[in-house]
Design a protein around this motif. Sequence first.
Motif, PDB file in Angstrom:
ATOM      1  N   ASP A   1       0.611  -1.551   0.322  1.00 19.08           N
ATOM      2  CA  ASP A   1      -0.149  -0.652   0.015  1.00 19.08           C
ATOM      3  C   ASP A   1       1.126   0.866  -0.481  1.00 19.08           C
ATOM      4  OD1 ASP A   1      -2.188  -1.442   0.201  1.00 19.08           O
ATOM      5  OD2 ASP A   1      -3.363  -1.410   2.212  1.00 19.08           O
ATOM      6  N   THR A   2       2.322   1.584   0.927  1.00 17.02           N
ATOM      7  CA  THR A   2       3.130   2.623   0.853  1.00 17.02           C
ATOM      8  C   THR A   2       3.238   2.936  -0.420  1.00 17.02           C
ATOM      9  OG1 THR A   2       3.538   2.197   2.798  1.00 17.02           O
ATOM     10  CG2 THR A   2       4.742   3.270   1.447  1.00 17.02           C
ATOM     11  N   LEU A   3       3.697   1.589  -1.049  1.00 16.14           N
ATOM     12  CA  LEU A   3       4.774   2.161  -3.048  1.00 16.14           C
ATOM     13  C   LEU A   3       3.154   2.580  -3.385  1.00 16.14           C
ATOM     14  CD1 LEU A   3       6.591   1.928  -4.510  1.00 16.14           C
ATOM     15  CD2 LEU A   3       6.144  -0.269  -4.855  1.00 16.14           C
ATOM     16  N   VAL A   4       1.979   2.377  -4.111  1.00 14.23           N
ATOM     17  CA  VAL A   4       0.756   2.188  -4.593  1.00 14.23           C
ATOM     18  C   VAL A   4       0.490   4.217  -4.274  1.00 14.23           C
ATOM     19  CG1 VAL A   4      -1.224   1.516  -3.810  1.00 14.23           C
ATOM     20  CG2 VAL A   4      -1.009   2.309  -5.881  1.00 14.23           C
ATOM     21  N   HIS A   5       0.189   4.161  -2.421  1.00 17.77           N
ATOM     22  CA  HIS A   5       0.206   5.188  -2.275  1.00 17.77           C
ATOM     23  C   HIS A   5       1.196   6.673  -2.392  1.00 17.77           C
ATOM     24  CE1 HIS A   5      -1.828   8.959  -0.029  1.00 17.77           C
ATOM     25  NE2 HIS A   5      -0.282   8.920   0.652  1.00 17.77           N
ATOM     26  N   LEU A   6       2.324   6.339  -2.772  1.00 26.08           N
ATOM     27  CA  LEU A   6       4.275   7.530  -3.101  1.00 26.08           C
ATOM     28  C   LEU A   6       3.364   7.364  -4.485  1.00 26.08           C
ATOM     29  CD1 LEU A   6       6.560   5.489  -1.013  1.00 26.08           C
ATOM     30  CD2 LEU A   6       5.495   8.013  -0.565  1.00 26.08           C
TER      31      LEU A   6
END
Length: 277
Positions: free
Chosen positions: A78-83
């Motif tokens: 989730d962190t990567l796609v949010h970034l």
Amino acid sequence: MRSQSEPAAAEPGAIARPPLVREFLLVAGLFLVYKFGRQLATGHTAEALHNAHRIWDLERTLHLPSEVDVQSALLHGDTLVHLANTYYATVHFPATLAFLVWLYLKRPAHYVWARRVLALVTAAALVLPFTFPLAPPRMLAASGLIDTARVYGPSVYGPPSSDHLSNQFAAMPSLHFGWALMVAIGMIAATRSRWRWLWLLHPAITLLVIVGTANHYWVDAIIATAMLGSALALIRPQTSSGGTPTSLRSPHRTATTAVRGTRRLVAEEPALVGAGR
């Protein structure tokens, strides 16, 4: 002998910095044209979706890498796609504006050249939504892609039917990518550091982001690159009275190298993403 109180003479052949107020109005106008110009080409939903199917099929016919592979890599966390969504939403305008401000203050000759190139690319990009409206891959069910901004946030778009601030059926060309590539080319041409080629990370990351978030097809970036290449061929750097480029370090050679590198990047980036999984 010149006294200390006398101003220093201008460097021979130097290009004067353009008037600030005029340039502020010109750059502000460029951004407003980009932001609101494509809204004039709204109301072509059916045609835009039909063209989306055509582009998707064309990419498969040409054996271009699948956008699905890039998105799958982003969805590993989730962190990567949010970034990625945040980069898409927040970097595009500020990075380009900072680029123009820095050139204006530090490299006036480069600034005039870069501003003209960006203006021409932006103006040309406004024509395509009228002649070829295109829905982004996030709206194409056949692609198997999801709208990562809607699912994970942040999103800069509302529902297409009620979004009065942008034309979501103007995916081609990707000015996100075209402007990012021009920022890299301009900074490479304007600086001497051996690390200046790292500026190509900006369009590389932008390409990964616009494809992985399902906002653009590979073809959108390819068309943007072609338009930028044409603008660079048409708009020559300012020169001194002797005809030698003033303070410009082979920008057209830089542009040619960067554009060629972009073509390789479109073909190789999904493989690199897959290798890192």
